[in-house]
Every structure is written in C-alpha cells, then in structure tokens.
Design a protein around this motif. Structure first.
Motif, PDB file in Angstrom:
ATOM      1  N   ALA A 101      24.695   7.042  37.404  1.00 34.15           N
ATOM      2  CA  ALA A 101      24.507   5.645  36.972  1.00 34.15           C
ATOM      3  C   ALA A 101      23.945   5.720  35.521  1.00 34.15           C
ATOM      4  O   ALA A 101      22.945   6.185  35.455  1.00 34.15           O
ATOM      5  N   PHE A 102      24.810   5.268  34.599  1.00 35.42           N
ATOM      6  CA  PHE A 102      24.363   5.191  33.091  1.00 35.42           C
ATOM      7  C   PHE A 102      23.652   3.805  32.926  1.00 35.42           C
ATOM      8  O   PHE A 102      24.337   2.848  33.162  1.00 35.42           O
ATOM      9  N   GLY A 103      22.284   3.786  32.508  1.00 32.05           N
ATOM     10  CA  GLY A 103      21.481   2.380  32.031  1.00 32.05           C
ATOM     11  C   GLY A 103      21.369   2.525  30.693  1.00 32.05           C
ATOM     12  O   GLY A 103      22.221   3.211  30.099  1.00 32.05           O
ATOM     13  N   ALA A 104      20.470   2.069  30.324  1.00 32.12           N
ATOM     14  CA  ALA A 104      20.128   2.064  28.687  1.00 32.12           C
ATOM     15  C   ALA A 104      19.834   3.447  28.328  1.00 32.12           C
ATOM     16  O   ALA A 104      19.330   4.146  28.941  1.00 32.12           O
ATOM     17  N   PRO A 105      20.269   3.708  26.991  1.00 29.37           N
ATOM     18  CA  PRO A 105      20.113   5.074  26.652  1.00 29.37           C
ATOM     19  C   PRO A 105      18.675   5.517  26.372  1.00 29.37           C
ATOM     20  O   PRO A 105      17.974   4.539  26.055  1.00 29.37           O
ATOM     21  N   SER A 106      18.236   6.719  26.521  1.00 29.79           N
ATOM     22  CA  SER A 106      16.808   7.234  26.531  1.00 29.79           C
ATOM     23  C   SER A 106      16.580   7.522  25.191  1.00 29.79           C
ATOM     24  O   SER A 106      17.702   7.655  24.007  1.00 29.79           O
ATOM     25  N   ALA A 107      15.345   7.719  24.618  1.00 28.75           N
ATOM     26  CA  ALA A 107      15.177   8.108  23.301  1.00 28.75           C
ATOM     27  C   ALA A 107      15.998   9.361  22.835  1.00 28.75           C
ATOM     28  O   ALA A 107      16.469   9.506  21.789  1.00 28.75           O
ATOM     29  N   GLU A 108      15.873  10.357  23.816  1.00 27.49           N
ATOM     30  CA  GLU A 108      16.720  11.549  23.451  1.00 27.49           C
ATOM     31  C   GLU A 108      18.079  11.419  23.545  1.00 27.49           C
ATOM     32  O   GLU A 108      18.760  11.769  22.550  1.00 27.49           O
ATOM     33  N   ASP A 109      18.714  10.311  24.472  1.00 25.15           N
ATOM     34  CA  ASP A 109      20.026  10.039  24.202  1.00 25.15           C
ATOM     35  C   ASP A 109      20.330   9.581  22.825  1.00 25.15           C
ATOM     36  O   ASP A 109      21.516  10.013  22.285  1.00 25.15           O
ATOM     37  N   TRP A 116      27.125  12.222  23.997  1.00 27.65           N
ATOM     38  CA  TRP A 116      26.311  13.259  24.512  1.00 27.65           C
ATOM     39  C   TRP A 116      25.917  13.388  25.787  1.00 27.65           C
ATOM     40  O   TRP A 116      26.148  14.238  26.744  1.00 27.65           O
ATOM     41  N   ARG A 117      25.241  12.400  26.385  1.00 25.88           N
ATOM     42  CA  ARG A 117      24.973  12.158  27.578  1.00 25.88           C
ATOM     43  C   ARG A 117      26.112  12.027  28.539  1.00 25.88           C
ATOM     44  O   ARG A 117      25.809  12.267  29.803  1.00 25.88           O
ATOM     45  N   ILE A 118      27.147  11.707  28.078  1.00 20.14           N
ATOM     46  CA  ILE A 118      28.531  11.462  28.823  1.00 20.14           C
ATOM     47  C   ILE A 118      28.901  12.871  29.347  1.00 20.14           C
ATOM     48  O   ILE A 118      29.173  13.218  30.354  1.00 20.14           O
ATOM     49  N   GLN A 135      30.771   5.615  29.171  1.00 18.96           N
ATOM     50  CA  GLN A 135      30.956   5.647  27.634  1.00 18.96           C
ATOM     51  C   GLN A 135      31.458   4.429  27.151  1.00 18.96           C
ATOM     52  O   GLN A 135      31.141   4.153  26.093  1.00 18.96           O
ATOM     53  N   TYR A 136      32.210   3.471  27.987  1.00 17.31           N
ATOM     54  CA  TYR A 136      32.722   2.092  27.689  1.00 17.31           C
ATOM     55  C   TYR A 136      31.405   1.209  27.459  1.00 17.31           C
ATOM     56  O   TYR A 136      31.643   0.267  27.020  1.00 17.31           O
ATOM     57  N   GLU A 137      30.245   1.551  27.770  1.00 21.60           N
ATOM     58  CA  GLU A 137      29.036   0.539  27.584  1.00 21.60           C
ATOM     59  C   GLU A 137      28.742   0.663  26.157  1.00 21.60           C
ATOM     60  O   GLU A 137      28.479  -0.744  25.533  1.00 21.60           O
ATOM     61  N   ASP A 138      29.244   1.640  25.270  1.00 17.41           N
ATOM     62  CA  ASP A 138      29.205   1.602  23.919  1.00 17.41           C
ATOM     63  C   ASP A 138      29.986   0.761  23.232  1.00 17.41           C
ATOM     64  O   ASP A 138      29.879   0.535  21.801  1.00 17.41           O
ATOM     65  N   VAL A 139      31.091   0.488  23.640  1.00 20.42           N
ATOM     66  CA  VAL A 139      31.948  -0.569  22.885  1.00 20.42           C
ATOM     67  C   VAL A 139      32.145  -1.814  23.962  1.00 20.42           C
ATOM     68  O   VAL A 139      32.947  -2.772  23.491  1.00 20.42           O
ATOM     69  N   ASN A 161      39.132   8.316  23.390  1.00 22.11           N
ATOM     70  CA  ASN A 161      40.151   8.427  23.665  1.00 22.11           C
ATOM     71  C   ASN A 161      40.457  10.280  23.218  1.00 22.11           C
ATOM     72  O   ASN A 161      40.912  11.037  24.213  1.00 22.11           O
ATOM     73  N   ALA A 162      39.890  10.755  22.239  1.00 26.12           N
ATOM     74  CA  ALA A 162      39.895  12.046  21.965  1.00 26.12           C
ATOM     75  C   ALA A 162      38.835  12.900  22.914  1.00 26.12           C
ATOM     76  O   ALA A 162      39.384  13.807  23.345  1.00 26.12           O
ATOM     77  N   PHE A 163      37.725  12.468  23.327  1.00 25.39           N
ATOM     78  CA  PHE A 163      36.885  12.935  24.231  1.00 25.39           C
ATOM     79  C   PHE A 163      37.794  13.163  25.714  1.00 25.39           C
ATOM     80  O   PHE A 163      37.579  13.993  26.341  1.00 25.39           O
ATOM     81  N   GLU A 164      38.092  12.000  26.161  1.00 20.93           N
ATOM     82  CA  GLU A 164      38.891  12.149  27.621  1.00 20.93           C
ATOM     83  C   GLU A 164      39.823  12.913  27.508  1.00 20.93           C
ATOM     84  O   GLU A 164      40.294  13.634  28.217  1.00 20.93           O
ATOM     85  N   ASP A 165      40.700  13.032  26.391  1.00 19.89           N
ATOM     86  CA  ASP A 165      41.805  14.106  26.223  1.00 19.89           C
ATOM     87  C   ASP A 165      41.447  15.488  26.164  1.00 19.89           C
ATOM     88  O   ASP A 165      41.947  16.464  26.697  1.00 19.89           O
ATOM     89  N   LEU A 166      40.110  15.706  25.502  1.00 22.16           N
ATOM     90  CA  LEU A 166      39.542  17.070  25.635  1.00 22.16           C
ATOM     91  C   LEU A 166      39.179  17.471  26.970  1.00 22.16           C
ATOM     92  O   LEU A 166      39.548  18.544  27.197  1.00 22.16           O
ATOM     93  N   ILE A 167      38.740  16.694  27.730  1.00 29.65           N
ATOM     94  CA  ILE A 167      38.361  17.224  29.143  1.00 29.65           C
ATOM     95  C   ILE A 167      39.332  17.004  30.184  1.00 29.65           C
ATOM     96  O   ILE A 167      39.459  17.723  31.321  1.00 29.65           O
ATOM     97  N   SER A 168      40.557  16.407  29.843  1.00 26.57           N
ATOM     98  CA  SER A 168      41.721  16.279  30.643  1.00 26.57           C
ATOM     99  C   SER A 168      42.326  17.514  31.187  1.00 26.57           C
ATOM    100  O   SER A 168      43.071  17.378  32.056  1.00 26.57           O
ATOM    101  N   SER A 169      42.006  18.639  30.176  1.00 24.27           N
ATOM    102  CA  SER A 169      42.579  19.938  30.637  1.00 24.27           C
ATOM    103  C   SER A 169      42.091  20.678  31.993  1.00 24.27           C
ATOM    104  O   SER A 169      42.927  21.277  32.568  1.00 24.27           O
ATOM    105  N   SER A 170      40.723  20.243  32.367  1.00 24.35           N
ATOM    106  CA  SER A 170      40.552  20.689  33.751  1.00 24.35           C
ATOM    107  C   SER A 170      40.009  19.322  34.481  1.00 24.35           C
ATOM    108  O   SER A 170      39.724  19.561  35.659  1.00 24.35           O
ATOM    109  N   THR A 171      40.221  18.279  34.081  1.00 20.91           N
ATOM    110  CA  THR A 171      39.632  16.969  34.668  1.00 20.91           C
ATOM    111  C   THR A 171      40.621  15.868  34.992  1.00 20.91           C
ATOM    112  O   THR A 171      41.235  15.552  33.673  1.00 20.91           O
ATOM    113  N   ARG A 172      40.878  15.309  35.933  1.00 23.61           N
ATOM    114  CA  ARG A 172      41.644  14.430  36.167  1.00 23.61           C
ATOM    115  C   ARG A 172      40.837  12.878  36.016  1.00 23.61           C
ATOM    116  O   ARG A 172      39.776  12.892  36.712  1.00 23.61           O
ATOM    117  N   ILE A 173      41.413  11.799  35.265  1.00 25.91           N
ATOM    118  CA  ILE A 173      40.336  11.109  34.939  1.00 25.91           C
ATOM    119  C   ILE A 173      41.279   9.583  35.654  1.00 25.91           C
ATOM    120  O   ILE A 173      42.455   9.323  35.113  1.00 25.91           O
TER     121      ILE A 173
END
Length: 277
Positions: A101-109, A116-118, A135-139, A161-173
C-alpha cells in the motif's frame, strides 16, 4: 491438475480494457453497470470459482519461479481497493502473494526519483504483487495538487511506460481503475462517519479531495489514455456494486494467469529411485 471451470471463465477483459492510445471519457462509463457479470448470486458464484482457480494457478506460478504477476489497483477514495484485495485474493495462499500500500512518500523516497520506491516493491519471480495505489499517484495527486511543475508531470507518463516495459520481460502487468460515482462515494464516506467502528477509516482530507472530483477524473482520463499499453493494459471496472467489481476483476486476473500458463517444474531426479521408509 485440472483447474475448476478452466476454459469456462468469461473473458470480461474485452469489455473493460482501454485500448492503447485511445481517448477516454469516463463519463461514458457507467460505474453501476453489472450487465457483464449477471445478477448478484451468479456474480458471487463466478467469484468463488475464479478465486479457486487463481489459487491453483498461483501455486503453479510459485513452483515455476520464472515469472511474476503485478496487479495495480487505483481509484478515488472509497472505491474499494482494500475490498478488492480481500474479495479477489482472500482465498489465495499467502506464501506467494504480497500487497504493498503506497501512502505519502517518505523523506527517503523523496531523496530518489519517483519510481525508486515502486521498483523496490515489484514482485519477485514466482509471486503475485498487488499495489494498492502505485506510481500513478505521481501523475494524479501530483497533477491535481500541483506538487510538481506541469513539464515534470508530462514527462512522467513516458517514464512510467518505459518502466513498465522494462519489468515486463519477467512480470505480467494488469491495471485496474476502480470507477465509482460521486454519489456512491458520498454514501461510503457518510457510512464511515455514521459507524463508530469505521471512524478509523475516515480521513478528513478525503473531503478536500472530493471537492476536486472533476480534476481527478480528468487526471485519470489522461492516465488511461497515455498509459494503457499492450504489455500493461488498463481496465476501467464499474465499482458502485462491490460484488460486480470483484467478479469482473477476478475473471480478468484468472484469464491473465491462464494465458501465462505456469507449469510445475519437472524434477531432475527419478521419483521411482526413492522410497520413504
């Protein structure tokens, strides 16, 4: 192993999928539509059957350990993200299912890029990852609340879109927008105020966001139009009726796993060579 009802689950995805690069008008979607799942009792039976199939398929996915499934849940406050997790995945063995569950980003985020946190939370091979917000919270919030300059927000669609394409080689979304009406949200928020046992779920900030309803719907329309791709499609799920929402999402998740067709690995030893004394 035969999956219950394999091949008979209704492919609801084609009714709710957002085609890549299509213009989306959420006003054309009826949040109370139940026509594709039948009546309430039929939908509950579909959900039960689909949940059993998801559990069996998840076991195969975990045993195979070659791919992962990422399920993204987005929706306005009270749209039912938590309820979807309970309703659709409540019968799935917890060993290979992880909810973030993604809430408000922390100082580290905030000291890193917005993805990064995604990336850290993405599911490992063999598991199902469920994002309650993403990640869609950021838009969404970022755009509506003007937390970043317009040029930065604009660039984020392509980055996502680029991020989701990157992980799609091993992950169905698969990505679900839980679409409720403003009237339904009013009832759900009021129910939280009326029931002392639900006061913990009420956030006064939800009322401030409610005043920005139209802005949020426009932000969602942009996301759906810009970020529904062949490899990571968006589905707009009518969610005024919780039972219809769960039946539809369970059918799409089930069909996605069936398409992935995970298999139990074959042992590199001969079972007949061993005997338990």
């Amino acid at each position: 192993m035969t999956l219950p009802g394999r091949g008979r689950s209704r492919d609801l995805g084609r009714h709710f999928i957002v085609k890549p690069r299509s213009k989306v008008d959420l006003g054309a979607y009826d949040p109370a539509d139940t026509s594709h799942v039948g009546d309430k009792e039929a939908a509950k039976e579909q959900l039960k059957e689909n949940s059993e199939a998801i559990d069996a398929l998840q076991e195969r996915l975990f045993a195979e350990r070659k791919r992962a499934l990422l399920v993204i849940l987005q929706g306005i406050d009270t749209s039912g993200k938590d309820g979807t997790v309970r309703g659709v995945f409540g019968s799935t063995a917890p060993l290979g299912v992880f909810v973030t569950a993604f809430g408000a980003p922390s100082a580290e985020d905030l000291s890193h890029d917005f993805l990064w946190r995604i990336h850290k939370a993405c599911p490992a091979r063999g598991t199902i990852g469920i994002f309650n917000r993403s990640q869609y919270e950021d838009v969404l919030i970022g755009k509506v609340r003007k937390l970043a300059p317009p040029a930065v927000i604009e660039h984020r669609y392509d980055q996502i879109n680029a991020f989701e394409d990157l992980i799609s080689s091993s992950t169905r979304i698969v990505k679900f927008m839980l679409h409720i009406s403003k009237d339904e949200q009013k009832e759900r928020l009021q129910a939280r105020l009326d029931d002392p046992d639900k006061h913990w779920k009420f956030n006064p900030g939800d009322l401030a966001d409610r005043k920005l309803w139209d802005e949020y719907m426009k932000a969602y329309e942009t996301i759906l139009s810009r970020c529904s791709t062949q490899g990571a499609p968006w589905y707009v799920i009518p969610s005024d009726k919780k039972w219809a929402r769960n039946a539809a999402i369970s059918a799409i998740v089930r069909r996605t796993l069936e398409d992935m067709d995970p298999r139990y690995p074959k042992p590199d030893w001969e079972p007949a060579d061993f005997k338990v004394e």
